[in-house]
Design a protein around this motif. Structure first.
Motif, PDB file in Angstrom:
ATOM      1  N   GLN A   1       0.666  -0.891  -0.027  1.00 36.43           N
ATOM      2  CA  GLN A   1       0.192   0.436  -0.372  1.00 36.43           C
ATOM      3  C   GLN A   1       0.567   1.199   0.422  1.00 36.43           C
ATOM      4  OE1 GLN A   1      -1.925  -1.292   3.809  1.00 36.43           O
ATOM      5  NE2 GLN A   1      -3.971  -1.459   2.658  1.00 36.43           N
ATOM      6  N   GLU A   2       1.974   1.000   1.167  1.00 38.05           N
ATOM      7  CA  GLU A   2       2.526   2.136   0.500  1.00 38.05           C
ATOM      8  C   GLU A   2       4.035   2.774  -1.064  1.00 38.05           C
ATOM      9  OE1 GLU A   2       3.284   4.887   3.052  1.00 38.05           O
ATOM     10  OE2 GLU A   2       2.242   3.911   4.784  1.00 38.05           O
ATOM     11  N   PHE A   3       3.726   1.662  -0.791  1.00 44.05           N
ATOM     12  CA  PHE A   3       4.600   2.107  -2.266  1.00 44.05           C
ATOM     13  C   PHE A   3       3.875   1.578  -3.335  1.00 44.05           C
ATOM     14  CE2 PHE A   3       6.097  -0.441  -6.365  1.00 44.05           C
ATOM     15  CZ  PHE A   3       7.365   0.097  -6.523  1.00 44.05           C
ATOM     16  N   LEU A   4       2.853   1.676  -3.463  1.00 45.13           N
ATOM     17  CA  LEU A   4       2.236   1.955  -4.194  1.00 45.13           C
ATOM     18  C   LEU A   4       1.339   3.294  -4.599  1.00 45.13           C
ATOM     19  CD1 LEU A   4      -0.690  -1.137  -4.779  1.00 45.13           C
ATOM     20  CD2 LEU A   4       1.527  -0.485  -6.826  1.00 45.13           C
ATOM     21  N   TRP A   5       0.920   3.992  -3.252  1.00 42.04           N
ATOM     22  CA  TRP A   5       0.688   5.402  -2.503  1.00 42.04           C
ATOM     23  C   TRP A   5       1.583   6.630  -3.207  1.00 42.04           C
ATOM     24  CZ3 TRP A   5      -2.792   8.840  -1.550  1.00 42.04           C
ATOM     25  CH2 TRP A   5      -2.717   9.577  -1.026  1.00 42.04           C
TER      26      TRP A   5
ATOM     27  N   PHE B   1      -7.386   4.868  -0.506  1.00 47.22           N
ATOM     28  CA  PHE B   1      -7.113   4.570  -1.282  1.00 47.22           C
ATOM     29  C   PHE B   1      -6.114   3.264  -0.230  1.00 47.22           C
ATOM     30  CE2 PHE B   1      -2.820   3.720  -2.804  1.00 47.22           C
ATOM     31  CZ  PHE B   1      -2.550   3.507  -4.581  1.00 47.22           C
ATOM     32  N   PHE B   2      -6.283   3.067   0.385  1.00 43.83           N
ATOM     33  CA  PHE B   2      -5.194   2.006   1.062  1.00 43.83           C
ATOM     34  C   PHE B   2      -6.568   0.463   1.350  1.00 43.83           C
ATOM     35  CE2 PHE B   2      -1.201   2.624   3.584  1.00 43.83           C
ATOM     36  CZ  PHE B   2      -1.144   3.285   2.707  1.00 43.83           C
ATOM     37  N   THR B   3      -7.865   1.239   1.727  1.00 45.88           N
ATOM     38  CA  THR B   3      -9.093   0.339   1.726  1.00 45.88           C
ATOM     39  C   THR B   3      -9.584  -0.084   0.536  1.00 45.88           C
ATOM     40  OG1 THR B   3     -10.086   2.251   3.087  1.00 45.88           O
ATOM     41  CG2 THR B   3     -11.598   0.481   1.652  1.00 45.88           C
TER      42      THR B   3
END
Length: 224
Positions: A56-60, A129-131
């Protein structure tokens, strides 16, 4: 033929069955389904080893770099201006130049509020976004496995050698609805999961090790 209709060397139709009514079982392995199940298990293992929060952090981070964000730009501008105003206020005497100091103090306070509002908005956007990413991961891993189990519950991934295993083992491997003597999707999912666990662990360890080596070489101080 009165007693039985012989279809091939291995299968004999039940007594009273005509040739037109009997449909022989296709014992050819379902290569496409076999590979699909293996890929889904491998994909789920990689996701599990990397960890959902890290993904999630990487894609964000990727999204915020690729797609320009007005909020990020506004925050950066407000932060730079806040530093500038704070410096000017610190260099201004609150006694000798009170009017100027008070003006800078009010502007600094407004900038702090603006930065906090932008941060709250970005936090909410990041949570949404994480959801979305979490739902996508669930559907593409657990959801996909459930779909395969239900959709292809009667499919035979491949057939076991005849009389190679006792009945209880054949029953377990064909669970829940695959033909007896074959390996079902559910059983193949478990087999692939057990086999790929070690493979993925080794692969992820190698990737992490290579990344660590590259980073250490990058920051390694040069000796004279």
């Amino acid at each position: 033929m009165d007693e039985a209709i012989i279809v091939d060397a291995e299968f004999v139709a039940p007594v009273g069955t005509t040739a037109g009514e009997f449909v022989p079982i296709d014992r050819a392995p379902a290569a496409g389904l076999l590979l699909l199940v293996a890929f889904v298990v491998l994909y789920a293992k990689v996701i599990s080893k990397l960890g959902k929060p890290a993904i999630q952090e990487f894609l964000w981070e990727i999204i915020t770099r690729i797609v320009p964000s007005k909020q990020l730009r506004r925050r950066k501008e407000a932060q730079l201006r806040a530093i500038e105003v704070h410096t000017q206020r610190s260099n201004t005497s609150s006694q000798d130049q009170f009017a100027k100091w008070a003006k800078l103090d009010r502007e600094y306070g407004k900038l702090k509020v603006e930065i906090e509002d932008i941060n709250n908005s970005l936090t909410a956007s990041k949570a949404r976004f994480f959801t979305i990413i979490s739902s996508a991961i669930f559907l593409s891993t657990t959801g996909m496995k459930m779909f395969l189990r239900i959709k292809h519950r009667k499919a035979a991934i491949f057939w076991l050698p005849k009389n190679a295993f006792p009945y209880p083992i054949e029953y377990i491997l064909s669970f829940s609805s695959a033909p007896l003597g074959s390996v079902s999707v559910s059983a193949w999912l478990m087999i692939c999961d057990a086999a790929m666990d070690l493979i993925v662990t080794i692969f992820v360890a190698l990737v992490v090790g290579v990344i660590g080596m590259l980073r250490s070489n990058k920051v390694k101080p040069k000796t004279a």
